[in-house]
Every structure is written in structure tokens, then in C-alpha cells.
Design a protein around this motif. Structure first.
Motif, PDB file in Angstrom:
ATOM      1  N   LYS A 170      41.389  59.532  39.860  1.00  0.00           N
ATOM      2  CA  LYS A 170      42.601  58.724  39.727  1.00  0.00           C
ATOM      3  C   LYS A 170      43.343  58.622  41.055  1.00  0.00           C
ATOM      4  O   LYS A 170      43.851  57.554  41.414  1.00  0.00           O
ATOM      5  CB  LYS A 170      43.515  59.316  38.655  1.00  0.00           C
ATOM      6  N   SER A 171      43.404  59.732  41.808  1.00  0.00           N
ATOM      7  CA  SER A 171      44.114  59.719  43.090  1.00  0.00           C
ATOM      8  C   SER A 171      43.466  58.762  44.094  1.00  0.00           C
ATOM      9  O   SER A 171      44.132  58.272  44.996  1.00  0.00           O
ATOM     10  CB  SER A 171      44.207  61.135  43.675  1.00  0.00           C
ATOM     11  N   TYR A 172      42.164  58.495  43.930  1.00  0.00           N
ATOM     12  CA  TYR A 172      41.459  57.543  44.785  1.00  0.00           C
ATOM     13  C   TYR A 172      41.356  56.153  44.143  1.00  0.00           C
ATOM     14  O   TYR A 172      40.612  55.308  44.610  1.00  0.00           O
ATOM     15  CB  TYR A 172      40.056  58.061  45.116  1.00  0.00           C
ATOM     16  N   LYS A 173      42.093  55.954  43.043  1.00  0.00           N
ATOM     17  CA  LYS A 173      42.110  54.678  42.319  1.00  0.00           C
ATOM     18  C   LYS A 173      40.721  54.278  41.824  1.00  0.00           C
ATOM     19  O   LYS A 173      40.350  53.108  41.825  1.00  0.00           O
ATOM     20  CB  LYS A 173      42.733  53.585  43.173  1.00  0.00           C
ATOM     21  N   GLY A 174      39.976  55.287  41.374  1.00  0.00           N
ATOM     22  CA  GLY A 174      38.637  55.053  40.858  1.00  0.00           C
ATOM     23  C   GLY A 174      38.619  55.000  39.344  1.00  0.00           C
ATOM     24  O   GLY A 174      39.659  54.991  38.692  1.00  0.00           O
ATOM     25  N   SER A 175      37.414  54.962  38.800  1.00  0.00           N
ATOM     26  CA  SER A 175      37.257  54.921  37.352  1.00  0.00           C
ATOM     27  C   SER A 175      36.113  55.839  36.922  1.00  0.00           C
ATOM     28  O   SER A 175      35.209  56.136  37.706  1.00  0.00           O
ATOM     29  CB  SER A 175      36.994  53.499  36.877  1.00  0.00           C
ATOM     30  N   ILE A 176      36.192  56.271  35.657  1.00  0.00           N
ATOM     31  CA  ILE A 176      35.204  57.196  35.096  1.00  0.00           C
ATOM     32  C   ILE A 176      34.750  56.675  33.742  1.00  0.00           C
ATOM     33  O   ILE A 176      35.570  56.218  32.941  1.00  0.00           O
ATOM     34  CB  ILE A 176      35.788  58.610  34.900  1.00  0.00           C
ATOM     35  N   ILE A 177      33.455  56.790  33.510  1.00  0.00           N
ATOM     36  CA  ILE A 177      32.887  56.536  32.191  1.00  0.00           C
ATOM     37  C   ILE A 177      32.108  57.790  31.805  1.00  0.00           C
ATOM     38  O   ILE A 177      31.309  58.295  32.602  1.00  0.00           O
ATOM     39  CB  ILE A 177      31.932  55.328  32.208  1.00  0.00           C
ATOM     40  N   ARG A 178      32.371  58.290  30.607  1.00  0.00           N
ATOM     41  CA  ARG A 178      31.625  59.444  30.100  1.00  0.00           C
ATOM     42  C   ARG A 178      31.001  59.067  28.774  1.00  0.00           C
ATOM     43  O   ARG A 178      31.614  58.378  27.964  1.00  0.00           O
ATOM     44  CB  ARG A 178      32.545  60.645  29.914  1.00  0.00           C
ATOM     45  N   LYS A 179      29.772  59.540  28.559  1.00  0.00           N
ATOM     46  CA  LYS A 179      29.103  59.282  27.288  1.00  0.00           C
ATOM     47  C   LYS A 179      28.014  60.321  27.070  1.00  0.00           C
ATOM     48  O   LYS A 179      27.650  61.050  27.990  1.00  0.00           O
ATOM     49  CB  LYS A 179      28.525  57.868  27.253  1.00  0.00           C
ATOM     50  N   ILE A 180      27.536  60.363  25.849  1.00  0.00           N
ATOM     51  CA  ILE A 180      26.440  61.253  25.492  1.00  0.00           C
ATOM     52  C   ILE A 180      25.308  60.394  24.950  1.00  0.00           C
ATOM     53  O   ILE A 180      25.526  59.571  24.059  1.00  0.00           O
ATOM     54  CB  ILE A 180      26.878  62.281  24.438  1.00  0.00           C
ATOM     55  N   GLU A 181      24.113  60.591  25.512  1.00  0.00           N
ATOM     56  CA  GLU A 181      22.920  59.884  25.066  1.00  0.00           C
ATOM     57  C   GLU A 181      21.766  60.876  24.992  1.00  0.00           C
ATOM     58  O   GLU A 181      21.439  61.519  25.996  1.00  0.00           O
ATOM     59  CB  GLU A 181      22.540  58.756  26.035  1.00  0.00           C
ATOM     60  N   ASP A 182      21.147  60.983  23.839  1.00  0.00           N
ATOM     61  CA  ASP A 182      19.961  61.830  23.669  1.00  0.00           C
ATOM     62  C   ASP A 182      20.170  63.243  24.217  1.00  0.00           C
ATOM     63  O   ASP A 182      19.364  63.738  25.009  1.00  0.00           O
ATOM     64  CB  ASP A 182      18.738  61.180  24.328  1.00  0.00           C
ATOM     65  N   ASN A 183      21.273  63.884  23.823  1.00  0.00           N
ATOM     66  CA  ASN A 183      21.614  65.246  24.253  1.00  0.00           C
ATOM     67  C   ASN A 183      21.800  65.378  25.766  1.00  0.00           C
ATOM     68  O   ASN A 183      21.561  66.433  26.341  1.00  0.00           O
ATOM     69  CB  ASN A 183      20.588  66.258  23.759  1.00  0.00           C
ATOM     70  N   ILE A 184      22.226  64.308  26.403  1.00  0.00           N
ATOM     71  CA  ILE A 184      22.549  64.340  27.830  1.00  0.00           C
ATOM     72  C   ILE A 184      23.986  63.857  27.988  1.00  0.00           C
ATOM     73  O   ILE A 184      24.353  62.774  27.533  1.00  0.00           O
ATOM     74  CB  ILE A 184      21.596  63.455  28.651  1.00  0.00           C
ATOM     75  N   PHE A 185      24.805  64.692  28.623  1.00  0.00           N
ATOM     76  CA  PHE A 185      26.198  64.349  28.920  1.00  0.00           C
ATOM     77  C   PHE A 185      26.201  63.624  30.257  1.00  0.00           C
ATOM     78  O   PHE A 185      25.755  64.159  31.270  1.00  0.00           O
ATOM     79  CB  PHE A 185      27.049  65.619  28.975  1.00  0.00           C
ATOM     80  N   ILE A 186      26.685  62.388  30.253  1.00  0.00           N
ATOM     81  CA  ILE A 186      26.633  61.539  31.437  1.00  0.00           C
ATOM     82  C   ILE A 186      28.049  61.213  31.901  1.00  0.00           C
ATOM     83  O   ILE A 186      28.883  60.787  31.105  1.00  0.00           O
ATOM     84  CB  ILE A 186      25.877  60.225  31.133  1.00  0.00           C
ATOM     85  N   THR A 187      28.298  61.416  33.187  1.00  0.00           N
ATOM     86  CA  THR A 187      29.562  61.037  33.801  1.00  0.00           C
ATOM     87  C   THR A 187      29.250  60.077  34.935  1.00  0.00           C
ATOM     88  O   THR A 187      28.460  60.398  35.825  1.00  0.00           O
ATOM     89  CB  THR A 187      30.320  62.253  34.353  1.00  0.00           C
ATOM     90  N   LYS A 188      29.857  58.888  34.888  1.00  0.00           N
ATOM     91  CA  LYS A 188      29.687  57.894  35.943  1.00  0.00           C
ATOM     92  C   LYS A 188      31.039  57.653  36.586  1.00  0.00           C
ATOM     93  O   LYS A 188      32.019  57.370  35.896  1.00  0.00           O
ATOM     94  CB  LYS A 188      29.137  56.584  35.375  1.00  0.00           C
ATOM     95  N   ILE A 189      31.071  57.768  37.890  1.00  0.00           N
ATOM     96  CA  ILE A 189      32.317  57.627  38.663  1.00  0.00           C
ATOM     97  C   ILE A 189      32.148  56.515  39.679  1.00  0.00           C
ATOM     98  O   ILE A 189      31.124  56.434  40.356  1.00  0.00           O
ATOM     99  CB  ILE A 189      32.663  58.948  39.376  1.00  0.00           C
TER     100      ILE A 189
END
Length: 74
Positions: free
Chosen positions: A51-70
Motif C-alpha cells: 500500500k505504501s508503494y501504491k501497489g495492489s495484491i491479489i490472494r487466492k487458493i487453488e489446488d491447495n496452493i496459497f497464491i499471492t500476486k503483487i
């Protein structure tokens, strides 16, 4: 754990994939720790930094994998 970091155009992209073997709690659309004593602060800290860098985050779970995209604009 799999970590990908790359720059494309004027953005920095970071993807973290980590296998999970337990149920992940969600509250108000946010993921919550399942660690003993509720001591997890990692996700909150990442949110604050992005947030301090004015970015964005997407988090999700697919097939027992926790995914974070920044995405962070440069």
C-alpha cells in the motif's frame, strides 16, 4: 515455495506460491493466521508495504496452493 519476481514496462510483479495442508481462515475477505496464539503478522505487513508503494495484491487458493500476486508501480 515458489517465488517469481520480474519487471515489465513500469511495474514490478511478485508472485509467491506456497503449498498448504490445512484449512485457511478468512474474515471480512482477508486471510487470517492459523498459527498457535494468532501471532502471524506477515500478511498484514506485506499489505502495508505494498500500500505504501501504491501497489495492489491479489490472494487466492487453488489446488491447495496459497497464491499471492503483487504489483508495484515503479
Amino acid at each position: 515455495m515458489k517465488l517469481e519476481i520480474f519487471k515489465m514496462k513500469e511495474n514490478l510483479y511478485i508472485t509467491v506460491k506456497n503449498t498448504i495442508n490445512c484449512k485457511i481462515k478468512q474474515e471480512d475477505g482477508k486471510y487470517k493466521t492459523t498459527k498457535q496464539g494468532g501471532k502471524g503478522i506477515g500478511l498484514r505487513q506485506i499489505d502495508k508495504i505494498v500500500k505504501s508503494y501504491k501497489g495492489s495484491i491479489i490472494r487466492k487458493i487453488e489446488d491447495n496452493i496459497f497464491i499471492t500476486k503483487i504489483l508495484i508501480p515503479l
